[in-house]
Structures are given as C-alpha cells and as structure tokens.
Design a protein around this motif. Structure first.
Motif, PDB file in Angstrom:
ATOM      1  N   GLY A 185     -10.451  -6.278   4.062  1.00  0.00           N
ATOM      2  CA  GLY A 185      -9.854  -6.027   2.743  1.00  0.00           C
ATOM      3  C   GLY A 185      -8.456  -6.571   2.547  1.00  0.00           C
ATOM      4  O   GLY A 185      -7.994  -6.702   1.416  1.00  0.00           O
ATOM      5  N   ALA A 186      -7.752  -6.865   3.640  1.00  0.00           N
ATOM      6  CA  ALA A 186      -6.382  -7.364   3.485  1.00  0.00           C
ATOM      7  C   ALA A 186      -6.219  -8.733   4.125  1.00  0.00           C
ATOM      8  O   ALA A 186      -5.101  -9.184   4.377  1.00  0.00           O
ATOM      9  N   LYS A 229      -0.737  -7.923  -4.729  1.00  0.00           N
ATOM     10  CA  LYS A 229      -1.710  -6.846  -4.875  1.00  0.00           C
ATOM     11  C   LYS A 229      -1.040  -5.517  -4.527  1.00  0.00           C
ATOM     12  O   LYS A 229      -0.277  -5.451  -3.569  1.00  0.00           O
ATOM     13  N   VAL A 249      -7.453   4.294   4.945  1.00  0.00           N
ATOM     14  CA  VAL A 249      -7.196   3.094   4.139  1.00  0.00           C
ATOM     15  C   VAL A 249      -8.200   1.998   4.480  1.00  0.00           C
ATOM     16  O   VAL A 249      -8.783   1.372   3.595  1.00  0.00           O
ATOM     17  N   GLN A 255     -11.503   2.523   3.019  1.00  0.00           N
ATOM     18  CA  GLN A 255     -11.528   2.298   1.575  1.00  0.00           C
ATOM     19  C   GLN A 255     -11.558   0.814   1.218  1.00  0.00           C
ATOM     20  O   GLN A 255     -12.194   0.431   0.244  1.00  0.00           O
ATOM     21  N   ILE A 256     -10.847  -0.002   2.003  1.00  0.00           N
ATOM     22  CA  ILE A 256     -10.758  -1.415   1.583  1.00  0.00           C
ATOM     23  C   ILE A 256     -11.537  -2.362   2.497  1.00  0.00           C
ATOM     24  O   ILE A 256     -11.610  -3.544   2.223  1.00  0.00           O
ATOM     25  N   SER A 257     -12.118  -1.855   3.569  1.00  0.00           N
ATOM     26  CA  SER A 257     -12.981  -2.598   4.506  1.00  0.00           C
ATOM     27  C   SER A 257     -12.169  -3.377   5.543  1.00  0.00           C
ATOM     28  O   SER A 257     -10.969  -3.618   5.376  1.00  0.00           O
ATOM     29  N   ILE A 285       0.866  -1.174   0.000  1.00  0.00           N
ATOM     30  CA  ILE A 285       0.000   0.000   0.000  1.00  0.00           C
ATOM     31  C   ILE A 285       0.903   1.223   0.000  1.00  0.00           C
ATOM     32  O   ILE A 285       1.698   1.423   0.918  1.00  0.00           O
ATOM     33  N   GLY A 335     -13.599  -0.443   9.769  1.00  0.00           N
ATOM     34  CA  GLY A 335     -13.770  -0.062   8.370  1.00  0.00           C
ATOM     35  C   GLY A 335     -14.854   0.985   8.182  1.00  0.00           C
ATOM     36  O   GLY A 335     -14.973   1.586   7.122  1.00  0.00           O
ATOM     37  N   LEU A 350      -1.888  -1.294  -3.962  1.00  0.00           N
ATOM     38  CA  LEU A 350      -2.880  -0.219  -3.857  1.00  0.00           C
ATOM     39  C   LEU A 350      -2.136   1.086  -3.643  1.00  0.00           C
ATOM     40  O   LEU A 350      -1.124   1.121  -2.948  1.00  0.00           O
ATOM     41  N   MET A 398      -7.667  -4.241   9.062  1.00  0.00           N
ATOM     42  CA  MET A 398      -8.186  -4.501   7.711  1.00  0.00           C
ATOM     43  C   MET A 398      -7.990  -5.970   7.382  1.00  0.00           C
ATOM     44  O   MET A 398      -8.055  -6.372   6.229  1.00  0.00           O
TER      45      MET A 398
END
Ligand code: SF4
Lengths: 466, 202
Positions: free
Chosen positions: A196-197, A276, A188, A191-193, A169, A296, A278, A227
């Motif tokens: 998300g990670a 991934k 962050v 944005q990604i929940s 990230i 989140g 971001l 996250m």
C-alpha cells in the motif's frame, strides 16, 4: 519560503546533484553494515582497486548469523563462522569500526545504531537491510539498500536514488489499554496492504504517535517497509532529544546545544503538501495478530479471518494459498488456537521496553508447558539493562530464559528455527512462508500478545491478562 | 566494471501467477551465507522448487517440462520484503533477464537494475493477457524492447510501453555501472562535503 515536508527538508539538503532524467545523487551521513549483505561489496571495491572513501561513517556489527547461546565459543556452523570472519577481516583491512561478537556494543544493527546515539535527527542513513527504516523514528531519512549500493556508499559515500513520493499517516486520539505501537503498525498495514505504500516515504504523525516512546516509535518505522514504503519517519521532539542525551555517540556539551537547536527545525511546515494523506483513529485499534503469509494479513486478536467472498476476486488465489500454508480456515477466529513457539526479539521488538512489557505480563505466572519460548534481547546493552532491572529473574521464575542477542528466529539463519508445521507467535516483522524456518507458521503480534500466548499456550487477547 | 548489457530480448516466458512473491521465497535466508555473488541460481525459489525429500516439486513451474525462457512473468508486488540483492543475483544466475509484473517492490527494482535484470512493469490487464497467452501456448514469444520501452506479445502484436529513467536506460543499453558513474563525480562530492560542513558543521 516554499512550505516543505520534513522529508523534503532532509532530502534536499543531501542532494549532491540531480541527474537529468534520472535519480538524485544522495549523500549518506551514516552507513551500517552486517555480515550477510556486505562481503560482495567489499570484494567489488577491491576488484576496482578503490579505497573506502569514509570508513569513519560506516559502522559494522555481526547479527544475522550468530548463535544466541554460547557466544563465547567459536560459531559452530562453518558458513556462518566464515561469513562473520570475512566481516571481521574486511573491517580491519578497511578501517571500519566493528562491534562484533562479544563486544559490549554488539547487537542487531537497528538496535545498536539507535541506542549508541549514532542515528541522529536530520541524517541520511542506509544499510544493506530493509529494516533500516527503523532509524526514521529519529527524524532521519533511513532506508534499506542492496549490496551494489553498499559498494556505492563505500566508494563515494553516495547512492543514486529517485526521490520517492510523500505520504503522511496520521493516528489521532489515544490508544486503548493493552494496545501498543506494534498493533498500530499491524493495523495500518492490514488496512492498506503489504504494498500500500510502495513508492512512498511515509511520515507518521498525530497525537497517538507523539505520545509514544522512542522504542515504540522505532517499532512503527521499522515495519513501514512491510507496507512497501521506502521508509518511515517521525519528526524529532523532546522525547527524541531526551533519548539521545548522553548516549555514547551523541554530541556533547556545546555541540549538543547546537545540535538540538538544528534538530528543532526538523518538522513538516504547516502548508506543506503530501502526495497522499491517510488518517486513522487510535481508538479503532485493538491488539492485532497476523493469520497469513504477508504482514498485511492481520486482524484484531478477537476478530475473524476474512471470509473468502470478502476478498477481492483477483486476490483470492493468493489468499487461499496463504491459508493453506497456515492451515487456517476463512471466516474463523484464532482465539484458542494452539501455539507451539513464542519468539520475543528482533529489531522490531527486541528493545528494553519490549522485554519490560513481556515481563510485566508473565510476572507471577507460568509459561505453558507446551510452549517453547525464545526471549532474545536485541543487543548486549539491552541484555545488560534487563539484568540490571531484574527482568531476567522475573522471566526465569515464570519459566523463561534470556538468550544472547542477535537476529535469531526472525530470519532463522542461525540454529533458532521454528520446526515445520509449528505455530509461532513472534514479535518480529515478517510472516513469509519459511521465514522462521522451512515450513514454519508465523503469527506476528506485539510483545504483550506474545506473552499472553506463552502463558496460555494458545492465542488469547492480552487485555484479559492486564 | 560493467553491467551486463540489455537491448532487445525475445523469449518465451515462465509464468508465476502468484502475488507478493517476497525475496525470502526467491532465495531463502539459509542460502545467504556465501561471500561471493555466484551460484545463487541453484537455490532460486528453493522451497517451492523442491519437496521435503529434496526431489523436484513437479507442480512448480521451474520444474515444468513445457515452460522455458528468460522472462519471468509474476503476480503483483514482486520482490517485496528483505533487501537481499541475492534475489536479483539468483534470478539472473538461473538465466532470467527480465521480470514482468504489474508492481515491483522498490528495493528489488533497484537491485535488479543494478544487475542487468530488467523489471518490466505493466498494467494488470496486460499482465493477465500475457499470462493467458503463455498458459494457452507455452511457446508464445514476448519481445522486451528497451530502446523503444515496449513489451510486445508477438503473436498478436499487442503491446504496452513501460517506464524506466533515462539514466538507467542508458546504463543498461551501454553496460555502464553506477559506481563508475559515482566515481566520476568525485569533485562534486568533495564540494558538497565542504559546503555542508560550513552550513551544518557535519
Ligand atoms: S532482526 Fe530480523 S528484520 Fe531485523 S535486521 Fe535482523 S533479520 Fe532483519
């Protein structure tokens, strides 16, 4: 040579064996323990009649259960006292260093490990605590484990771990005034929940990250678990070395020179590939606050809670359940909403910089009479430093009082509980239902936003105070 | 020491269609003061399960007279948050042997596997199918077949396969535990320590 990420470099070096069709046997350099998640591991070890393989690689503290007032007295609550006593006995029996209550090094496990220089670049670090990710700020692979795994480390100095996927990230550009690392990470996650990670280990990079102090970097890595990430990490640099120089357990003299030489190799190769990537722009980030019951669910302080129809259909039920718990309405602003409690502390924001930030905002002002504030330093050393800098005076004049260190209202295992239905702006990391006490309503924010709330008695953009 | 074995489980299900069920909900922090592993089931989902006056909350599924079984079927991102293994102990102690969700938090998944509680990750569509079936008929039986790595909705025979590492699978089937395994690797670990001392001086 094959291009590698920072994560790969450290992980690969610590693999004792790769099990066919299974996890890796990963060697652990540093193990932290505390009173809540270790007793069953000691018992397990004793039942097996197995000794602790490397007691010198484990360090213990009492932090979760302890009161933040009257620490010189015996702990009042029976079960908490019992748990702390069990830890003390276990450490004595097995030869583990313990920085218990009233020890000058006592404090929250993730605050003391770093301030004592015990967490060093390139290490693998575990603790029976999810926020072990904090130590990743030093360029380590650090992650939380369960009690069975604590027992594994006791017995073998290893854990069994599948290698996670890798994510990077990047936060480009510069932060605006009044925006802190807590806002970066809350942004962050929003944005990604909160999941998300999951399954990933995250490296944070980019100009905005490089410009952060170690304390601020720790806040980011600390919350990477929120996250879902297995952990977060930041490549070590001069900021890291400056922080570690002359710390209690940092290498000294020739060893220091040698260590820094090695630490300088710890970065992701340019060609290395992540599973991934971001990228966010620091310029888009404003002071943040959460409105719901997972980390989140965050918005800019100035923003609005999402409208129901902007939430994906399958998430609407959980969204509504959350707002019902918080007693908030969709599509409304939080600015001006009453605040009953303010909590400054925890392994996320209980370090000296956080106290400085809070004090800088409240200096010369007065706490709102309707707000109860708990200012809890992360460790004895943080408390000492705050006093040496006169922060206690500034706080006192503004109507705040410095308590004694510990986890405190972050998880409310001691007496510091937010009463049912009350609103607390907290610098900690979790706004789960009941996290700060049954029925408590938590809004996560930075020390600056918390300070602004404490002065105004309501939710306010901290930028207005700067 | 051994792990409770897991092979094939056939049971009705307890539906909990909530997302992001964190470990603070599964077992709140104030119940973590015990120093043994037993008895956590009593406080499983404590704050959802009981009203303020400590009477059972009739709305909550564990208090429902119709839903029974040793399979918990929950929404996405189950077990997030705190690493407390007490969450896995509480679920197991209460009587659950498998948890089905479309997504599990990493630490919870490890903790569950280390205690003989099987996390079964299914697609969102299959999760919905099970939830719908269970809500229509609470007695619906589901089979979790570890050797085949399949979960089967018995009335219709609809199924999906699930993932588990072959190492963990054999641990669960045979009741082997990780610590015995690691202890058997003593020599390897020793050799690793010698080598890394040479290479890095640590
Ligand atoms: S401060 Fe909070 S999050 Fe940090 S270790 Fe303590 S309880 Fe856990």
């Amino acid at each position: 040579m094959e291009a590698k990420t920072l994560f790969d470099k450290i992980w690969d070096r610590h693999v004792v064996e790769n099990i066919e069709g299974g996890p890796d046997i990963l060697y652990i350099d540093r193990h932290y323990i505390h009173e809540v998640t270790s007793p069953q591991a000691f018992t397990g070890l004793e039942n097996r009649k197995v000794p602790l393989l490397h007691p010198e690689k484990t360090v213990a503290t009492a932090d979760h259960n302890i009161p933040t007032k009257g620490q010189h007295l015996p702990i009042q609550e029976v079960l908490s006292r019992q748990q702390v006593k069990t830890l003390t006995e276990n450490c004595e029996k097995h030869g583990v260093d313990l920085y218990g209550l009233n020890h000058p090094y006592n404090g929250i496990v993730h605050v003391i490990g770093t301030e004592l220089g015990l967490s060093q670049p390139g290490m693998t670090i575990v603790c029976g605590d999810s926020h072990t990710s904090t130590h990743g700020a030093f360029g380590t692979i650090a992650f939380g484990i369960g009690t069975s795994e604590v027992e594994m480390v006791f017995a073998s100095q290893c854990v069994l771990q599948p290698k996670p996927r890798k994510m990077r990230i990047t936060i480009d550009g510069e932060l605006q005034k009044g925006v802190t690392s807590k806002d970066i990470i809350l942004y962050v996650i929003s944005q990604i929940s909160a999941s998300g990670a999951t399954g990933y280990f995250v490296e944070f990079a980019g100009e905005a990250i490089r410009n952060l102090s170690m304390e601020a970097r720790m806040t980011i890595c600390n919350m990477s678990i929120e996250m879902g990430a297995r952990g977060g990490m930041i490549a070590p640099d001069e900021v890291t070395f400056d922080y570690l120089r002359n710390r209690e357990f940092s290498p000294k003299g020739k060893d220091w020179e040698k260590a820094v030489e090695q630490w300088k190799q710890l970065k992701t190769d340019e060609e290395a590939v992540f599973d991934k990537e971001l990228t966010f722009s620091a310029n888009d980030i404003q002071p943040m606050i959460t409105y719901g019951t997972n980390p989140g669910m965050g918005i800019a302080v100035q923003g609005k809670i999402p409208a129901l129809n902007s939430v994906p259909k399958q998430n609407q039920a959980s969204f509504q359940k959350s707002l019902q718990y918080m007693n908030f309405k969709p599509d409304t602003s939080l600015v001006g909403h009453r605040v009953d409690y303010v909590f400054l502390g925890s392994c996320t924001n209980g370090r000296i910089e956080d106290l400085r930030a809070f004090a800088s905002l409240v200096k010369g002002k007065k706490k709102a009479s309707t707000v109860t504030a708990w200012i809890v330093p992360g460790s004895q050393q943080v408390a000492k430093q705050a006093k040496a800098e006169g922060l206690d005076q500034i706080l006192e004049e503004a109507g705040f009082e410095l308590r004694e260190p510990g986890c405190s209202a972050c998880l409310a295992m001691n007496d510091d509980k937010i009463p049912e239905g009350k609103y607390a702006v907290s610098t900690s990391n979790r706004n789960f239902e009941g996290r700060q006490g049954p029925g408590a309503r938590t809004l996560l924010a930075s020390p600056l936003t918390a300070a602004a709330a404490a002065i105004a008695g309501k939710i306010t953009n901290p930028v207005d105070f700067l | 020491m051994s792990l409770p074995k897991f092979n094939i489980l056939e049971s009705s299900c307890v539906p909990l269609p909530v997302e992001n069920v964190d470990t603070d909900q599964i077992i709140p922090a104030r119940f973590l003061k015990a120093t043994s592993r037993e008895g956590f089931g009593e406080n499983l989902f404590r704050d959802w399960r009981y009203n303020k006056d400590q009477s059972p909350n009739k709305e909550f599924v564990l208090n429902s007279p119709v839903y029974r079984g040793s399979i918990l079927v929950a929404g996405k991102n189950f077990g997030s948050g705190s690493s407390r293994e007490h969450a896995a102990w509480a679920l197991f102690d209460y009587g659950f042997r498998a948890v089905v969700s479309s997504f599990f938090a990493d630490i919870f998944k490890n903790n569950a596997l280390n205690n003989g509680l099987l996390p079964v990750q299914v697609s969102e569509a299959f999760l919905e199918k099970i939830l719908n079936a269970v809500q229509a008929d609470p007695d619906v039986q589901v089979r979790v077949d570890l050797p085949q790595q399949q979960i089967i909705l018995l009335p219709t025979n609809e199924w999906e396969s699930f993932e588990i590492s072959s190492y963990k699978k054999s641990c669960l089937l045979n009741g082997f535990d990780d610590i015995d395994f690691l202890l058997s690797k003593k020599e390897k670990i020793k050799a690793y320590e010698l080598k890394s001392e040479l290479l890095y001086g640590t």
